[in-house]
Motif scaffolding. Structure first.
Motif, short mmCIF file in Angstrom:
data_model
loop_
_atom_site.label_atom_id
_atom_site.label_comp_id
_atom_site.label_asym_id
_atom_site.label_seq_id
_atom_site.Cartn_x
_atom_site.Cartn_y
_atom_site.Cartn_z
N UNK A 184 45.92 35.54 33.41
CA UNK A 184 46.16 36.45 34.53
C UNK A 184 45.80 35.76 35.85
N UNK A 185 46.73 35.79 36.79
CA UNK A 185 46.53 35.12 38.07
C UNK A 185 46.66 36.10 39.22
N UNK A 186 45.87 35.86 40.27
CA UNK A 186 46.11 36.47 41.57
C UNK A 186 46.42 35.31 42.51
N UNK A 187 47.64 35.30 43.02
CA UNK A 187 48.16 34.13 43.72
C UNK A 187 48.04 32.91 42.80
N UNK A 188 47.36 31.85 43.22
CA UNK A 188 47.23 30.66 42.38
C UNK A 188 45.94 30.66 41.55
N UNK A 189 45.12 31.70 41.70
CA UNK A 189 43.79 31.70 41.07
C UNK A 189 43.82 32.42 39.73
N UNK A 190 43.30 31.75 38.70
CA UNK A 190 43.16 32.38 37.39
C UNK A 190 42.02 33.38 37.45
N UNK A 191 42.32 34.64 37.14
CA UNK A 191 41.30 35.69 37.24
C UNK A 191 40.85 36.22 35.89
N UNK A 192 41.55 35.85 34.81
CA UNK A 192 41.13 36.34 33.51
C UNK A 192 42.02 35.82 32.39
N UNK A 193 41.48 35.87 31.18
CA UNK A 193 42.22 35.48 29.98
C UNK A 193 42.01 36.57 28.93
N UNK A 194 43.08 37.05 28.34
CA UNK A 194 42.97 38.06 27.30
C UNK A 194 43.70 37.58 26.05
#
Length: 215
Positions: A184-194
């Motif tokens: 899961x990304x917000x813009x280019x930043x990875x914010x989470x993995x599920x």
């Protein structure tokens, strides 16, 4: 800010009656159970905003992509970076007390824990998988993408992006057949993995899923 999700899916069970370590060899297709696993993986994402679909060039991955293509009305693109890892033992039986490991001449290849399957270094696997993930994120920006790959590359990608050491015990990989690892990304930043196992009930019925001879 723009949210994007890339779902990285492992292919379903492969028809492999000879219990061969098939690696990158051509001709290894999904079993009937594997086809059903792929359908369940696709169904688990029903209603999602998937706009981009990519598969490893190997046949079992392209087969796994088919129900996703049908469900989301997408063309399946191919990315060589999603391919299975190199393995010098492909085409042979492999196991403790069985196959190629009965030959002491092969024990030399066990010396380096940083080269899984004694072919491709973990960092090389991670680099190409990260690049494929970033390409898919860009192609689906603001939506969702699905990539179809293989157990070791997917697990290496997850460990790398989780800032964990890359060498590990293969028996402890959390990457079951037809599983979905979502980044899961917000813009280019990875914010989470599920992580999800939509085909778990079918895996329990598989006579070859544990342990597997391939990835």
């Amino acid at each position: 800010m723009t949210d994007t999700t890339v779902h990285v899916v492992r292919h379903g069970e492969v028809h492999n009656p000879g219990h061969i370590l098939y690696g990158r060899l051509p001709g290894y297709r999904l079993s009937e159970l594997g086809v059903q696993m792929a359908k369940l993986a696709a169904k688990s994402l029903a209603g999602r905003d998937v706009t981009h679909l990519v598969a490893s060039p190997l046949e079992r991955a392209r087969q796994t992509a088919e129900p996703f293509a049908t469900q989301f009305k997408l063309t399946v693109h191919t990315d060589e970076r999603l391919i299975e890892s190199e393995n010098r033992f492909e085409g042979q039986r492999f196991g403790v007390g069985d196959g190629v490991m009965r030959n002491p001449l092969n024990w030399w290849y066990l010396r380096d824990p940083f080269r899984p399957s004694w072919g491709e270094a973990y960092r090389a696997v991670a680099a190409r998988m990260v690049a494929a993930l970033e390409t898919a994120r860009g192609a689906a920006e603001g939506h969702e993408a699905v990539l179809i790959s293989h157990q070791l590359p997917i697990w290496t990608l997850r460990r790398f992006l989780s800032h964990r050491r890359l060498w590990h015990d293969p028996r402890r990989r959390q990457c079951a057949l037809a599983s979905v690892t979502s980044f899961h990304f917000t813009d280019h930043t990875l914010t989470g993995i599920s992580y999800a196992e939509p085909a778990a009930a079918l895996i329990a019925r598989s006579p070859i899923a544990q342990p597997e001879k391939g990835a």
